[in-house]
Scaffold this active site. Structure first.
Site, short mmCIF file in Angstrom:
data_model
loop_
_atom_site.label_atom_id
_atom_site.label_comp_id
_atom_site.label_asym_id
_atom_site.label_seq_id
_atom_site.Cartn_x
_atom_site.Cartn_y
_atom_site.Cartn_z
N THR A 69 32.21 57.27 96.75
CA THR A 69 33.56 57.15 96.19
C THR A 69 34.56 57.07 97.33
O THR A 69 34.33 57.62 98.41
CB THR A 69 33.91 58.39 95.34
OG1 THR A 69 33.83 59.54 96.19
CG2 THR A 69 32.95 58.57 94.19
N GLU A 129 31.49 55.89 89.82
CA GLU A 129 30.51 56.62 89.00
C GLU A 129 30.10 55.84 87.76
O GLU A 129 29.15 56.22 87.07
CB GLU A 129 31.08 57.98 88.55
CG GLU A 129 31.33 58.98 89.66
CD GLU A 129 32.69 58.84 90.32
OE1 GLU A 129 33.28 57.73 90.26
OE2 GLU A 129 33.18 59.82 90.90
N LYS A 152 54.58 67.27 84.82
CA LYS A 152 54.81 68.12 83.65
C LYS A 152 56.21 68.70 83.74
O LYS A 152 56.49 69.54 84.60
CB LYS A 152 53.77 69.24 83.58
CG LYS A 152 53.75 69.85 82.20
CD LYS A 152 52.52 70.72 81.99
CE LYS A 152 52.40 71.05 80.51
NZ LYS A 152 51.38 72.03 80.27
N TRP A 207 54.44 66.13 79.13
CA TRP A 207 53.81 65.26 80.12
C TRP A 207 54.64 63.98 80.27
O TRP A 207 55.06 63.39 79.29
CB TRP A 207 52.41 64.85 79.66
CG TRP A 207 51.42 65.96 79.55
CD1 TRP A 207 50.80 66.37 78.41
CD2 TRP A 207 50.91 66.78 80.58
NE1 TRP A 207 49.94 67.39 78.68
CE2 TRP A 207 49.98 67.68 80.01
CE3 TRP A 207 51.14 66.87 81.96
CZ2 TRP A 207 49.30 68.63 80.76
CZ3 TRP A 207 50.44 67.82 82.70
CH2 TRP A 207 49.54 68.68 82.11
P1 AMP Z 1 36.91 54.12 92.42
O1 AMP Z 1 35.79 55.03 92.14
O2 AMP Z 1 37.35 54.13 93.86
O3 AMP Z 1 36.63 52.74 91.93
O4 AMP Z 1 38.20 54.66 91.62
C1 AMP Z 1 38.18 54.83 90.22
C2 AMP Z 1 39.56 55.17 89.73
O5 AMP Z 1 40.45 54.07 89.92
C3 AMP Z 1 39.62 55.43 88.24
O6 AMP Z 1 39.22 56.75 87.91
C4 AMP Z 1 41.09 55.19 87.93
O7 AMP Z 1 41.89 56.30 88.25
C5 AMP Z 1 41.43 54.06 88.89
N1 AMP Z 1 41.39 52.79 88.16
C6 AMP Z 1 40.38 51.91 88.08
N2 AMP Z 1 40.72 50.84 87.33
C7 AMP Z 1 41.98 51.05 86.90
C8 AMP Z 1 42.90 50.32 86.08
N3 AMP Z 1 42.61 49.14 85.56
N4 AMP Z 1 44.10 50.89 85.84
C9 AMP Z 1 44.43 52.08 86.37
N5 AMP Z 1 43.63 52.81 87.16
C10 AMP Z 1 42.42 52.31 87.42
#
Ligand code: AMP
Length: 531
Positions: free
Chosen positions: A175, A321, A430, A435
């Protein structure tokens, strides 16, 4: 019949059915390298054979430090089909983090682009590999201390086919992590095959043999959203951008190869949009080219702007994930109609879950109603959702006993099943017990013609607990006042949601994969007060 779902099937099929499909790659000198699936299969077989000859055993990790191009695709199939695990290292991370990740994963071998050797040299003492294979992308000779990728392929025999099981690990990724150490996720053959099948569906990426596909999203970031696997499955032509990710180079590639499907994070598309707006007649693109946008929210204004250029944004959601694609936006039949405000608002949502993926939004009182208003933490489960992190016990509480994974994203789900991300849990504001969605405010702000980027963060407030503060980057040559931007937001939001302040900065800090580093902004502006 019980038939193992493995990448070996996709690989062999690609060689037999689509030998003539093309693979185009932009090289560091900007020239285009071209070969076919037939050559790709022959070379990938040889690479797998060479790795086996070097001692690769089942489950061994092979790291790559590479841009998006033909040789990376070869490794994508050679490593798992020869029994190994493809571990793509993120070249945008700090060298010490790359070393930590390679050591944590226990990588045995490294395949690295010659143009990335300067980066490798910064962590070579901290991460030791048994063999380092260098891809001579620039054509210059490879130093004797390394193995030359081309020489390795030229002298190798094809890999010995193995009886792979579908549960065998095939790939792994870490990640990007906005806080704490990165976490490793292992992908099984089964997960990658099912993810490819679902991704190709018409209401997902709709990828077919007739497509020409450009993954701009790096192959070191969650397998370029699985696109190389899906493309090989359907035999699509691939056009890789190599290291050239600037708007002009991408648009040139889209034009010369008549690309029909591409994918990347919103920051890439913001640059493309600017270039198209500046010189609308310069490029003749394939009409209706689909652009999958994910990794961060695609603002409604971006979707509208690309429509004006006859380019189609497909908004998707996923995480490392979730392998990663778990939800994609398409306009369901029951919502079809003329493109108007309602439809754009719907398209700006993160989409509906893919087949085989289950979703729910959890509040303190249980599952939130699918009413498009109640916020809860998004939980997901399905065959390509990870069940644990690699070699890490401390985060086990992210999974429930019946397989639900807590994503950390706060969402609403509407009556039609569309998920809308309102925040990361840690980024919610908040205020007085209510929220406030920072994402809604950010999306609205970037709709202002003078605003390039916006981040909304919570700042401590004696009366309300927290209040929203907007941090804005203006487009080049523009000037604006806080009052002007607040006035712009006013008709769209309840009064208590409007940011107390708007600060103008030159740049918003980002992670290696383009996500805003709000933790850094919160720290920077924690003492900010309305004057
Ligand atoms: P990663 O594991 O680096 O791909 O990050 C995943 C995170 O990116 C997700 O849990 C979201 O918070 C954010 N994310 C992915 N796609 C989107 C989207 N289309 N809109 C907003 N946030 C997103």
């Amino acid at each position: 019949m019980r038939f193992p779902l493995t990448l070996a099937h996709i690989f062999e099929r690609a060689g037999k059915l689509f030998p003539k499909s093309e693979i185009v790659s932009r090289l560091p000198d900007k020239s285009l390298h071209r070969h076919t699936y037939s050559e790709f299969c022959r070379r990938a077989r040889a690479l797998g054979g060479a790795l086996q000859h070097m001692g690769l055993k089942r489950g061994d990790r092979v790291a790559t430090l590479m841009w998006n191009h033909y040789a990376h695709l070869e490794a994508y199939f050679a490593v798992p089909c020869a029994g190994g695990v493809l571990h793509t290292l993120n070249l945008r991370l700090a060298p010490e983090d790359i070393a930590w990740i390679a050591n944590h994963a226990g990588d045995r071998f490294l395949i690295v682009d010659d143009v990335l050797l300067p980066l490798y040299s910064k962590f070579r003492e901290a991460a030791k590999f048994e063999k380092v294979i260098v891809v001579p992308l620039t054509g210059s000779s490879v130093a004797a201390e390394f193995d030359d990728y081309e020489a390795v392929i030229a002298r190798s025999r094809p890999f010995k086919p193995l009886a792979l099981k579908e549960e065998d690990p095939a790939g792994m990724c870490y990640t990007s992590g906005t806080t704490g150490r990165p976490k490793g996720v292992v992908y099984s053959h089964r997960a990658l095959v099912l993810h490819s099948l679902a991704s190709a569906l018409p209401d997902v990426m709709g990828m077919s043999n007739h497509d020409t596909v450009t993954p701009v999203v790096p192959m070191f970031h969650v397998n370029a959203w699985g696109m190389p696997f899906t493309a090989a499955m359907v035999g699509a032509k691939l056009a890789f951008p190599g290291p050239h990710l600037d708007a002009v180079s991408l648009l040139d590639l889209y034009q010369s190869e008549q690309v029909t499907l591409t994918a990347g994070v919103p920051t890439i598309w913001a640059g493309i949009l600017q270039a198209l707006d500046q010189e609308p007649a310069r490029w003749k693109l394939s009409a209706g080219m689909r652009m999958v946008v994910g990794g961060a929210a695609a603002p409604e204004s971006m979707i509208r702007a690309f429509d004006r250029h006859n380019l189609m944004v497909i908004h998707g959601w996923g995480m490392t994930e979730t392998t990663p694609v778990a939800a994609v936006n398409y306009v369901k039949r029951e919502l079809a109609g003329p493109a108007g405000d309602t439809q754009y608002a719907q398209r700006a949502k993160q989409g509906v879950p893919l087949p085989l993926v289950e979703v729910r939004a959890m509040t303190g009182e249980g599952e939130a109603a699918w009413d498009g208003a109640t916020m809860g933490e998004l939980e997901v489960r399905g065959p390509w959702i990870a069940a644990k992190y690699h070699d890490l016990e401390t985060e086990a509480d992210k999974w429930s006993a019946d397989g639900w994974f807590r994503t950390g994203d706060v969402v609403t789900i509407d009556a039609h099943g569309y998920i809308k991300i309102t925040d990361r849990i840690k980024d919610l504001v908040k205020s007085g017990g209510e929220w406030i969605s920072s994402v809604d405010l950010e999306n609205a702000l970037v709709g202002h013609p003078k605003v390039a980027e916006a981040a909304v963060i919570a700042v401590p407030d004696a009366k309300w607990g927290e209040r929203p503060l907007a941090v804005v980057v203006l487009k080049p040559g523009q000037s604006a006042t806080a009052a002007e931007l607040r006035e712009y937001l006013a008709p769209k939001f309840a009064k208590f949601c409007l940011p107390d302040g708007v600060l103008f900065v030159a740049e918003i800090p980002r992670t290696s994969t383009g996500k805003m580093l709000k933790a850094k902004l919160r720290e920077q502006f924690k003492d900010w007060k309305t004057s």
